[in-house]
Design an enzyme around this catalytic site. Structure first.
Site, PDB file in Angstrom:
ATOM      1  N   SER A  62      21.692   7.939  24.129  1.00 31.55           N
ATOM      2  CA  SER A  62      22.929   7.948  23.348  1.00 31.55           C
ATOM      3  C   SER A  62      23.886   9.075  23.714  1.00 31.55           C
ATOM      4  O   SER A  62      25.059   9.004  23.387  1.00 31.55           O
ATOM      5  CB  SER A  62      22.593   8.015  21.857  1.00 31.55           C
ATOM      6  N   HIS A 120      22.144   1.104  21.557  1.00 33.57           N
ATOM      7  CA  HIS A 120      23.379   1.027  22.350  1.00 33.57           C
ATOM      8  C   HIS A 120      23.350  -0.087  23.389  1.00 33.57           C
ATOM      9  O   HIS A 120      24.279  -0.218  24.178  1.00 33.57           O
ATOM     10  CB  HIS A 120      23.663   2.363  23.030  1.00 33.57           C
ATOM     11  N   LYS A 160      26.430  -0.547  15.479  1.00 31.31           N
ATOM     12  CA  LYS A 160      27.213  -0.132  16.647  1.00 31.31           C
ATOM     13  C   LYS A 160      28.028  -1.326  17.158  1.00 31.31           C
ATOM     14  O   LYS A 160      29.002  -1.674  16.521  1.00 31.31           O
ATOM     15  CB  LYS A 160      26.280   0.504  17.650  1.00 31.31           C
TER      16      LYS A 160
HETATM   17  C1  LIG Z   1      22.733   5.493  16.249  1.00 27.76           C
HETATM   18  C2  LIG Z   1      21.353   5.508  16.718  1.00 27.76           C
HETATM   19  C3  LIG Z   1      20.301   5.386  15.813  1.00 27.76           C
HETATM   20  C4  LIG Z   1      20.508   5.402  14.327  1.00 27.76           C
HETATM   21  O1  LIG Z   1      21.080   4.231  13.882  1.00 27.76           O
HETATM   22  P1  LIG Z   1      21.852   4.222  12.469  1.00 27.76           P
HETATM   23  O2  LIG Z   1      21.981   2.789  12.140  1.00 27.76           O
HETATM   24  O3  LIG Z   1      23.154   4.902  12.715  1.00 27.76           O
HETATM   25  O4  LIG Z   1      20.993   4.973  11.496  1.00 27.76           O
HETATM   26  C5  LIG Z   1      19.026   5.298  16.323  1.00 27.76           C
HETATM   27  N1  LIG Z   1      18.800   5.352  17.653  1.00 27.76           N
HETATM   28  C6  LIG Z   1      19.795   5.489  18.550  1.00 27.76           C
HETATM   29  C7  LIG Z   1      19.481   5.548  20.014  1.00 27.76           C
HETATM   30  C8  LIG Z   1      21.102   5.591  18.110  1.00 27.76           C
HETATM   31  O5  LIG Z   1      22.094   5.759  18.980  1.00 27.76           O
END
Ligand SMILES: *Cc1c(COP(=O)(O)O)cnc(C)c1O
Length: 381
Positions: free
Chosen positions: A174, A202, A233
């Protein structure tokens, strides 16, 4: 009591504050009365503010009300929850899927359900904080392998003894935007009879025509592979899921504490995710626009001699120092561009992180590139 410590953070350039916007998440956002080009959103396809998604949300509120009122195991779920889980297991090519309230809740709930004090976990050093916390909560012994280093993982495997093993990794990292070597990791998991837990936060909606990293790499789901993904996302909504075999999903429903002891996602949030999945699968132009913009920025950076490890729409510029990262971010804000500095302890090496979206226009990317050229010429990068 905490005043002194806050002052220390400020001196180090790592004091954080919350910045709220007055507009939807979009191509531009308004923050502190200023409209800026938005390079800081994970809403890759612009679905959070899409008219069809908003209509689905409104209809679900009318039908089911605002809150869900209970855990999924009591009365919190609806027919929409079931439908979304079926759509996700189709999308991911698995027997089953189950929803979690967020990516953070999925990782901190599922990892301890899959590994216990008598297990070992092998974890990439750049995994997301929620995976790190999931590993800690599991009480398993955790071996951290060097970033994407399958050789190092194989060496560490020797210290496993006869214990059950889980390999955990982000699919797309990320903060760096690079991709895990999943073919090799799957092979290692298969040979060593380990589980492979993939956080595709992602990748879902971005890679493999929206299906995620396995599809992108031409890999098929296996019974020992567990695919986690988020709805927050590229799907522009909220929540997360785990797609896996029927038995694995059944086990999670019976043991994952963040699923059992927390109120279910409300139906309208689920409705948004269902609409988003349909749109991603039917409108190929969404993901195509995202990747056009991504390639434009990555190509532009290369042509002005700025290097990045990115292989995806997450594009970091390594600055190397918290204060300088902050300065560079302020410089960009002065040019009408919102791209926050990512500092320690969120990352080891401070940086500016850009996320490209399908909503960006070619001129937005050009404007960013011009500003970056200027920043580099002033010695800020
Ligand atoms: C954003 C993210 C999360 C957390 O997800 P949320 O729904 O925002 O709690 C977990 N793992 C990765 C790799 C992320 O980028």
């Amino acid at each position: 009591m905490f005043g002194e410590r806050l002052r220390e953070l400020k001196e180090r350039g790592t004091l954080r504050s919350i910045r709220d916007r007055c507009t939807p998440q979009g191509r531009t956002i308004e923050i502190d009365g200023r409209t800026l080009l938005n390079f800081a959103s994970n809403d890759y396809l612009g679905l959070s503010d899409h008219p069809a998604v908003k209509r689905a949300v409104t209809a679900a509120v009318e039908q089911y009300g605002a809150g869900s009122g209970a855990s999924r195991l009591l009365s919190g779920g609806t027919a929409l929850h079931r439908r979304l889980e079926a759509r996700i297991s189709d999308l991911k090519g698995t027997e089953a899927a189950v929803l979690f309230n967020s990516g953070y809740a999925a990782n901190t709930g599922a990892v301890p359900a899959l590994a216990g004090p008598d297990s070992v976990i092998f974890s990439d050093e750049l995994n997301h904080a929620s995976l790190i916390d999931g590993c800690r909560l599991s009480k398993a012994e955790v071996f951290i392998y060097r970033h994407r280093d399958v050789g190092h993982l194989a060496d560490l495997m020797g210290r496993r003894g006869k214990r059950k093993a889980v390999i955990v990794t982000d699919s797309v990292f990320s903060m760096d935007g690079d991709i895990a070597p999943l073919a090799e990791l799957m092979e290692a998991a298969s040979v060593h009879e380990a589980l492979l837990y993939i956080d595709d936060a992602h990748g879902t909606g971005v890679l493999g025509s929206g299906r995620g990293v396995l599809s992108h790499l031409g890999l098929s789901p296996q019974p020992f592979v567990i695919q986690m993904g988020t709805l927050s996302k590229a799907l522009g909504s909220y929540g997360a899921f785990i797609a896996a075999s029927e038995d694995t999903v059944g086990w999670l429903i019976n043991t994952a504490r963040t699923l059992i002891y927390s109120t279910a996602l409300p139906a309208h949030v689920i409705a948004a995710s269902i609409e988003a999945v349909e749109m991603i699968l039917t409108d190929r132009s969404l993901i195509a626009r995202l990747w056009n913009n991504r390639d434009l920025l990555a190509g532009g950076l290369a042509s002005i001699g700025i290097k990045t490890p990115s292989e995806t729409p997450i594009i970091p510029l390594i600055v190397g120092d918290d204060r300088r990262a902050l300065e560079a971010s302020r410089f960009l804000a002065g040019r009408g561009i919102y791209a926050p500095a990512i500092r320690r302890p969120a990352v080891k090496v401070p940086r500016i992180r850009f996320t490209v979206s399908a909503l960006h226009q070619e001129e937005d990317i050009q404007r960013l590139l011009e500003a970056l050229k200027e920043a580099r010429d002033c010695g800020l990068l």
